[in-house]
Design a protein around this motif. Structure first.
Motif, short mmCIF file in Angstrom:
data_model
loop_
_atom_site.label_atom_id
_atom_site.label_comp_id
_atom_site.label_asym_id
_atom_site.label_seq_id
_atom_site.Cartn_x
_atom_site.Cartn_y
_atom_site.Cartn_z
N ALA A 209 0.84 -1.20 0.00
CA ALA A 209 0.00 0.00 0.00
C ALA A 209 0.88 1.25 0.00
CB ALA A 209 -0.92 0.00 1.21
N VAL A 210 0.60 2.14 -0.97
CA VAL A 210 1.38 3.36 -1.16
C VAL A 210 0.43 4.55 -1.16
CG1 VAL A 210 2.82 4.61 -2.81
CG2 VAL A 210 3.16 2.17 -2.48
N ILE A 211 0.82 5.62 -0.49
CA ILE A 211 0.11 6.89 -0.60
C ILE A 211 1.03 7.85 -1.33
CG2 ILE A 211 0.82 7.61 1.74
CD1 ILE A 211 -1.80 9.30 1.81
N VAL A 212 0.50 8.48 -2.38
CA VAL A 212 1.29 9.42 -3.18
C VAL A 212 0.96 10.83 -2.71
CG1 VAL A 212 1.85 10.23 -5.49
CG2 VAL A 212 1.23 7.83 -5.13
N LEU A 213 1.99 11.54 -2.28
CA LEU A 213 1.85 12.88 -1.75
C LEU A 213 2.49 13.90 -2.68
CD1 LEU A 213 2.87 11.96 1.90
CD2 LEU A 213 0.54 12.31 1.04
N GLY A 214 2.11 15.15 -2.50
CA GLY A 214 2.67 16.25 -3.29
C GLY A 214 2.48 17.53 -2.51
N HIS A 215 1.40 18.25 -2.83
CA HIS A 215 1.06 19.49 -2.12
C HIS A 215 0.76 19.16 -0.65
CE1 HIS A 215 -0.55 23.49 -1.48
NE2 HIS A 215 -1.57 22.93 -0.86
N ALA A 216 1.27 19.97 0.26
CA ALA A 216 1.04 19.79 1.71
C ALA A 216 1.39 18.37 2.16
CB ALA A 216 -0.40 20.14 2.07
N ALA A 217 2.46 17.83 1.60
CA ALA A 217 2.84 16.44 1.87
C ALA A 217 3.01 16.17 3.36
CB ALA A 217 4.12 16.09 1.12
N GLY A 218 3.61 17.09 4.08
CA GLY A 218 3.84 16.89 5.51
C GLY A 218 2.56 16.74 6.30
N ASP A 219 1.61 17.65 6.08
CA ASP A 219 0.35 17.61 6.81
C ASP A 219 -0.50 16.39 6.43
OD1 ASP A 219 0.96 19.98 8.12
OD2 ASP A 219 -0.09 21.22 6.65
N ILE A 220 -0.56 16.10 5.14
CA ILE A 220 -1.39 14.98 4.68
C ILE A 220 -0.75 13.66 5.10
CG2 ILE A 220 -2.31 13.81 2.64
CD1 ILE A 220 -2.43 16.71 1.37
N GLY A 221 0.56 13.55 4.96
CA GLY A 221 1.25 12.35 5.40
C GLY A 221 1.09 12.11 6.89
N ALA A 222 1.12 13.19 7.68
CA ALA A 222 0.95 13.06 9.13
C ALA A 222 -0.44 12.53 9.50
CB ALA A 222 1.19 14.41 9.81
N ALA A 223 -1.44 12.82 8.66
CA ALA A 223 -2.81 12.39 8.96
C ALA A 223 -2.98 10.88 8.86
CB ALA A 223 -3.79 13.09 8.01
N VAL A 224 -2.04 10.21 8.17
CA VAL A 224 -2.12 8.74 8.01
C VAL A 224 -0.84 8.04 8.43
CG1 VAL A 224 -3.89 8.81 6.19
CG2 VAL A 224 -1.46 8.92 5.57
N ALA A 225 0.02 8.75 9.15
CA ALA A 225 1.34 8.21 9.51
C ALA A 225 1.26 6.94 10.33
CB ALA A 225 2.15 9.27 10.26
N ASP A 226 0.17 6.73 11.04
CA ASP A 226 0.04 5.54 11.88
C ASP A 226 -0.54 4.35 11.11
OD1 ASP A 226 -2.38 7.02 11.72
OD2 ASP A 226 -3.19 5.88 13.41
N LEU A 227 -0.87 4.53 9.85
CA LEU A 227 -1.46 3.46 9.05
C LEU A 227 -0.39 2.75 8.22
CD1 LEU A 227 -4.71 5.26 7.82
CD2 LEU A 227 -4.43 3.72 9.78
N PRO A 228 -0.62 1.48 7.85
CA PRO A 228 0.39 0.74 7.09
C PRO A 228 0.44 1.12 5.61
CG PRO A 228 -1.49 -0.68 7.53
CD PRO A 228 -1.75 0.63 8.24
N LEU A 229 0.83 2.35 5.36
CA LEU A 229 1.01 2.89 4.01
C LEU A 229 2.45 3.37 3.88
CD1 LEU A 229 -2.10 5.26 3.96
CD2 LEU A 229 -1.86 3.23 2.54
N ARG A 230 3.04 3.13 2.72
CA ARG A 230 4.35 3.71 2.46
C ARG A 230 4.13 5.03 1.73
NH1 ARG A 230 7.42 1.35 -1.02
NH2 ARG A 230 5.88 -0.06 -1.87
N ALA A 231 4.67 6.10 2.26
CA ALA A 231 4.49 7.42 1.65
C ALA A 231 5.59 7.69 0.64
CB ALA A 231 4.49 8.49 2.72
N VAL A 232 5.17 8.24 -0.51
CA VAL A 232 6.11 8.66 -1.54
C VAL A 232 5.64 10.03 -2.03
CG1 VAL A 232 4.86 7.43 -3.36
CG2 VAL A 232 7.23 8.08 -3.72
N VAL A 233 6.59 10.93 -2.21
CA VAL A 233 6.26 12.25 -2.75
C VAL A 233 6.56 12.23 -4.24
CG1 VAL A 233 6.79 14.71 -2.70
CG2 VAL A 233 6.73 13.40 -0.56
N ALA A 234 5.55 12.53 -5.04
CA ALA A 234 5.71 12.60 -6.49
C ALA A 234 6.26 13.97 -6.85
CB ALA A 234 4.38 12.35 -7.18
N ASP A 235 7.48 14.01 -7.34
CA ASP A 235 8.09 15.29 -7.71
C ASP A 235 7.30 16.01 -8.79
OD1 ASP A 235 10.18 14.92 -5.89
OD2 ASP A 235 11.41 13.87 -7.37
#
Length: 193
Positions: free
Chosen positions: A49-75
């Protein structure tokens, strides 16, 4: 593993320009839209499971940081959903034969619908299983990984919906009329009773 393995790609990179704030962080029934989508997708027991982040990556990633998702920022998230989806698919475990694609702007999305999509795809793995609402086939959807490997399949804003349209005869519809309502503008925001 007897069932065909699938991966989850949760697209959460957009800037929500029309709304004026990250729609991913809009709260519905006490939960952010990004967490609601993540819970629905994770209920399908994906291999990866992957979550793709971009805009506001820090805030959005923090909202799901405790879930089993790997975060990746799409440049290149500014190029559109296709670019973000390509980034997420590239990060998925190569054993995933199918990809459950979710967005963060459908308040009515639930685990039961995500599970129905995966079950439908598993019954016919060379086809896609897509949500049917408002006269269209769209996401959430489970796409065969092979479709996403085709040259030019994902680029810029050419994402899952375009793939579903171009291969409509190879798509199994899963009715979800409530998903026609999404959050794009302030007037779309749910009103708590």
């Amino acid at each position: 593993m007897s069932a065909a393995p699938h991966g989850l790609v949760l697209l959460a990179a957009g800037a929500s320009r029309r709304l004026g704030r990250p729609k991913q962080l809009v709260v519905v029934d006490g939960e952010t839209l990004v967490r609601r989508a993540a819970h629905g997708g994770l209920a399908t027991a994906p291999l990866d499971a992957v979550i793709v982040l971009g805009h506001a990556a820090g805030d959005i990633g923090a909202a799901v940081a405790d879930l089993p998702l790997r975060a990746v920022v799409a440049d290149d998230w500014r190029e559109g959903m296709g670019a973000s989806l390509a980034c997420g698919v590239a990060m998925l475990d190569e054993r995933c034969d199918g990809v459950l694609v979710l967005l963060c702007d459908q308040p009515a999305l639930d685990a039961a619908h995500c599970i129905a999509l995966v079950d439908t795809w598993r019954a016919r793995r060379t086809a896609a299983a897509a949500s049917a609402y408002a006269g269209v086939l769209g996401v959430p959807a489970v796409l065969p990984r092979a479709w996403l490997a085709e040259p030019g399949a994902l680029a810029g804003d050419h994402g899952a919906r375009e793939l579903l349209r171009s291969a409509a005869r190879h798509v199994v519809a899963v009715d979800a009329p409530a998903l026609a309502r999404d959050v794009d503008r302030v007037g779309d925001l749910p009103v708590d009773p």
